[in-house]
Design an enzyme around this catalytic site. Structure first.
Site, PDB file in Angstrom:
ATOM      1  CE1 TYR A 123      -2.778  -3.276   0.747  1.00  0.00           C
ATOM      2  CE2 TYR A 123      -4.398  -1.563   1.089  1.00  0.00           C
ATOM      3  CZ  TYR A 123      -4.087  -2.880   0.869  1.00  0.00           C
ATOM      4  OH  TYR A 123      -5.085  -3.803   0.746  1.00  0.00           O
ATOM      5  CE  LYS A 170       2.491 -17.716   0.709  1.00  0.00           C
ATOM      6  NZ  LYS A 170       1.678 -18.934   0.807  1.00  0.00           N
ATOM      7  CG  ASP A 203      -1.136 -20.016   2.378  1.00  0.00           C
ATOM      8  OD1 ASP A 203      -0.514 -19.601   3.369  1.00  0.00           O
ATOM      9  OD2 ASP A 203      -0.595 -20.685   1.488  1.00  0.00           O
ATOM     10  CG  ASP A 227      -7.754  -4.313   2.726  1.00  0.00           C
ATOM     11  OD1 ASP A 227      -8.906  -4.297   3.194  1.00  0.00           O
ATOM     12  OD2 ASP A 227      -7.427  -3.668   1.708  1.00  0.00           O
TER      13      ASP A 227
END
Ligand code: NAI
Length: 334
Positions: A123, A170, A203, A227
């Site tokens: 972002y 991640k 995930d 988000d």
């Protein structure tokens, strides 16, 4: 008398901010709302989607209540919400996802608080067109921003007697960037040994959130994952119409719901104002107006429990204005 910047935004923003304003007023809190336009409306009126007057108003008032703002997909101006968060260094986006009385979903007893880093990651807005067939977006993760969101989450957990923090990442793929984020969350965890700490790859976290959301307590994560996870979690407790949010910095605070401008239902007077209203409840607590906050929360819970005056997303047939009117009545005769 409080001076608060009110940004209605667009889409359903106009309807829900109007509703929330009336309920806060009914609770007897004297607020001078400083109305400020942003986005397409501001662009058309004064040639700038984020006019200087908005920045000045927040600088003076320090507190803002903000409706959603439309950001066009793959074109147009940069997100106003993201720009405000970066401008005022609102580094923590805190979203409380809670099972509410009267709202039946597949899940019970969900009580998750998400701490989403709010200023960097993908972002940061660094996108480079290398050539017409290749675009590169840069993910920015800094030690300082990672540490302060982690500290904020742990401090919150300690103050609110929460038991566990899960860092969602991640780092198996983004070893350096998400690796740095984890390095800092681990350091923070060392300082808060009274809080249990674990880590989960994003995930897997999504799957676990759908299968066993009750196992989560406080989540700390980066901007993009936060988000996405926020909307997923909203789906567990009745949808985007009921999840409030707070953007917190050192000097400024902007209260806004998780949801967007919902163009599919905008202008129809059927948007659920509760997410923004519950954000306003948090705002009143922040201001020390605990009694007013409590009376609004009680009115909301009462309405939900009795399944009266609910908007269509909650299975009812009331309009936004009808729901707000009933909430005002309940709040006024507390
Ligand atoms: P959205 O959150 O606006 O809507 C997703 C779905 O949830 C829609 O079906 C909508 O009708 C429903 N929904 C959302 N809020 C609701 C409410 N209060 N009551 C009843 N139903 C509600 O997400 P979407 O469609 O992806 O985004 C629309 C626009 O909003 C985009 O331009 C996006 O950039 C912007 N947006 C702005 C945000 C902000 O200003 N903080 C946050 C998220 C999106």
């Amino acid at each position: 008398m409080y001076n608060i910047t009110l940004i209605p935004g667009d889409g359903i923003g106009l309807e829900i901010t109007e509703a929330v304003k009336t309920v806060v007023d009914a609770a007897g809190v004297a607020v001078q709302w400083d109305l400020q336009q942003v986005g397409q409306t501001a662009l058309e009126e004064c040639g700038n989607p984020l006019p200087q007057s908005v920045i000045d108003s927040i600088k003076v008032n320090k507190v803002a209540l903000k409706g959603p703002v439309t950001t066009h997909v793959a074109k147009g101006f940069k997100s106003i919400s993201v720009t405000l968060r970066q401008t005022f260094d609102l580094y923590a986006n805190i979203r409380q996802v809670k099972s509410l009385p009267g709202i039946t979903t597949l899940y019970k007893d969900i009580d998750i608080v998400i701490f989403r880093e709010n200023t960097e990651d993908l972002y940061a807005g660094i996108e480079n067109v290398i050539n017409e067939d290749r675009v590169e977006a840069i993910k920015v993760i800094t030690r300082q921003a990672s540490r302060r969101i982690a500290d904020k989450a742990f401090e919150y957990a300690r103050q609110n007697r929460r038991k566990k923090i899960t860092a969602v990442h991640k780092a198996n793929i983004m070893k350096k960037s998400d690796g740095l984020f984890l390095e800092e969350t681990r350091k923070a965890a060392q300082q808060y040994k009274d809080i249990q700490y674990d880590e989960m790859i994003v995930d897997n976290a999504c799957m676990q959130l759908v299968q066993q959301p009750q196992n989560f307590d406080v989540i700390v994560t980066e901007n993009l994952y936060g988000d996405i996870i926020s909307d997923l979690c909203a789906g567990l407790v009745g949808g985007l119409g009921v999840v409030p949010g707070i953007n917190v910095g050192e000097d400024y605070t902007i209260f806004e719901a998780v949801h967007g401008s919902a163009p599919d239902i905008a202008g129809r007077n059927i948007a659920n104002p509760l997410a923004l209203l519950l954000s306003a409840v948090e705002m009143l607590r922040f201001l020390g107006e605990h009694e007013a906050a409590q009376s609004i929360q009680k009115a909301v819970y009462g309405l939900l429990k009795e399944k009266r005056y609910l908007t269509p997303d909650l299975g009812g047939s009331a309009t936004t204005a009808e729901m707000a009117k009933e909430l005002c009545r309940l709040v006024a005769c507390k």
